[in-house]
Design a protein around this motif. Sequence first.
Motif, PDB file in Angstrom:
ATOM      1  N   ALA A 113      -2.132  13.722  36.510  1.00  0.00           N
ATOM      2  CA  ALA A 113      -1.238  14.643  35.808  1.00  0.00           C
ATOM      3  C   ALA A 113      -0.432  13.965  34.717  1.00  0.00           C
ATOM      4  O   ALA A 113       0.097  14.632  33.824  1.00  0.00           O
ATOM      5  N   HIS A 114      -0.335  12.640  34.735  1.00  0.00           N
ATOM      6  CA  HIS A 114       0.487  11.917  33.777  1.00  0.00           C
ATOM      7  C   HIS A 114      -0.292  11.465  32.537  1.00  0.00           C
ATOM      8  O   HIS A 114       0.307  11.248  31.478  1.00  0.00           O
ATOM      9  N   ASN A 115      -1.614  11.327  32.658  1.00  0.00           N
ATOM     10  CA  ASN A 115      -2.354  10.774  31.522  1.00  0.00           C
ATOM     11  C   ASN A 115      -3.408  11.707  30.931  1.00  0.00           C
ATOM     12  O   ASN A 115      -4.029  11.373  29.923  1.00  0.00           O
ATOM     13  N   PHE A 116      -3.655  12.890  31.538  1.00  0.00           N
ATOM     14  CA  PHE A 116      -4.745  13.734  31.039  1.00  0.00           C
ATOM     15  C   PHE A 116      -4.530  14.154  29.587  1.00  0.00           C
ATOM     16  O   PHE A 116      -5.488  14.304  28.819  1.00  0.00           O
ATOM     17  N   ALA A 117      -3.266  14.369  29.171  1.00  0.00           N
ATOM     18  CA  ALA A 117      -2.996  14.830  27.813  1.00  0.00           C
ATOM     19  C   ALA A 117      -3.364  13.794  26.759  1.00  0.00           C
ATOM     20  O   ALA A 117      -3.580  14.131  25.590  1.00  0.00           O
ATOM     21  N   ALA A 118      -3.456  12.525  27.151  1.00  0.00           N
ATOM     22  CA  ALA A 118      -3.798  11.458  26.212  1.00  0.00           C
ATOM     23  C   ALA A 118      -5.294  11.191  26.166  1.00  0.00           C
ATOM     24  O   ALA A 118      -5.745  10.371  25.365  1.00  0.00           O
ATOM     25  N   MET A 119      -6.058  11.886  26.998  1.00  0.00           N
ATOM     26  CA  MET A 119      -7.499  11.648  27.076  1.00  0.00           C
ATOM     27  C   MET A 119      -8.262  12.659  26.227  1.00  0.00           C
ATOM     28  O   MET A 119      -7.947  13.851  26.236  1.00  0.00           O
ATOM     29  N   PRO A 120      -9.303  12.230  25.495  1.00  0.00           N
ATOM     30  CA  PRO A 120     -10.113  13.187  24.738  1.00  0.00           C
ATOM     31  C   PRO A 120     -11.014  13.990  25.673  1.00  0.00           C
ATOM     32  O   PRO A 120     -11.647  13.436  26.582  1.00  0.00           O
ATOM     33  N   PHE A 121     -11.053  15.297  25.448  1.00  0.00           N
ATOM     34  CA  PHE A 121     -11.937  16.185  26.194  1.00  0.00           C
ATOM     35  C   PHE A 121     -12.963  16.766  25.215  1.00  0.00           C
ATOM     36  O   PHE A 121     -12.607  17.199  24.109  1.00  0.00           O
ATOM     37  N   ILE A 122     -14.224  16.803  25.632  1.00  0.00           N
ATOM     38  CA  ILE A 122     -15.269  17.421  24.820  1.00  0.00           C
ATOM     39  C   ILE A 122     -15.266  18.920  25.119  1.00  0.00           C
ATOM     40  O   ILE A 122     -15.275  19.337  26.282  1.00  0.00           O
ATOM     41  N   VAL A 123     -15.251  19.731  24.051  1.00  0.00           N
ATOM     42  CA  VAL A 123     -15.193  21.189  24.159  1.00  0.00           C
ATOM     43  C   VAL A 123     -16.387  21.771  23.417  1.00  0.00           C
ATOM     44  O   VAL A 123     -16.765  21.275  22.345  1.00  0.00           O
ATOM     45  N   PHE A 124     -17.006  22.793  23.980  1.00  0.00           N
ATOM     46  CA  PHE A 124     -18.198  23.397  23.373  1.00  0.00           C
ATOM     47  C   PHE A 124     -17.857  24.081  22.047  1.00  0.00           C
ATOM     48  O   PHE A 124     -18.430  23.791  21.011  1.00  0.00           O
TER      49      PHE A 124
END
Length: 320
Positions: free
Chosen positions: A195-206
């Motif tokens: 919950a503390h680091n997800f916002a800093a991680m790149p997510f691939i979106v379709f």
Amino acid sequence: MQDLDPAALDCLAALADEGSFERAAQRLSITQSAVSQRLRGLEQAVGQLLVVRSRPLRLTEPGKLLLRAARQWQALRADVARELGESLRAQARLAIAVNADSLATWVLPALDGVVQQGLADAARDGLGLELVVDDQDFTHEWLRQGQVLGCVSTVSKPLRGCTLTALGAMRYIAVASPGFVERRLGGDAAGGLDAHNFAAMPFIVFNRKDDMQALWVERAFGVRKPRLDERYVPSSEAYVRAVAMGWGIGVVPELQVREALARGELLALRPEVGVEVALHWHQWKLGAQAAAGADARPASAALDRVGAALVAGARRALGP
């Protein structure tokens, strides 16, 4: 309302498919003037404007209603020709809408028998299958507008005049490449994303309709409407490849990446967390049987075969 001219309905369908009078005329092997005349006759018969002459042209709401009738008429006509052992001079169009993830996993194997049978009986096959791809939450709109005769959708309530069959649930999980897990998550696939680091991680979106990543984060961390660092890759196959190359975290159908997980090319993040997406098959009830009630079987044999193949294939691939 006067009786509807089948040739005029064919023109309306061609205009919807091709987006212009010129291309519709080419498809029907008639002149643009003839297309215009038939459309005017249809508009006079119903007393309403059916097509907005823009570029590309678009159908009005009454036009969309009549487009559904045109699609159904073409499917029934092809069935009659097939039963009589005749071949149609022009191939009718049987369009269905599916979501990209289903197309990339279970739809093609499910339809293979139907397509192969049609190829073997090409002389009498009067229907050309067309797969229209959209997000699973939006395929139902294609059905409502009359652009397709059936759809795979998350919508669980049938339109009036349609049947609905549950297909099963597609489970989505979060995955990343081993290199990404090592670099960004401290080598911990099971608990490195939190919950503390997800916002800093790149997510691939379709694409911009895709909210699966946000749904997974909500499920994993209890965060409402999370803001993510998004990178867009609008292809199911390329999406998985981008994740495997380490571009970011992907949320994908478990069915699609099962082999990559087994080979160690991808790692499941917080594998206990998944998002289940229930899918349904919708199709129009055609002809006189459409008035027989919600349990009536569709009159179009071709549409019925396609629907039955999709239902069986989905249940084999997805389970209950």
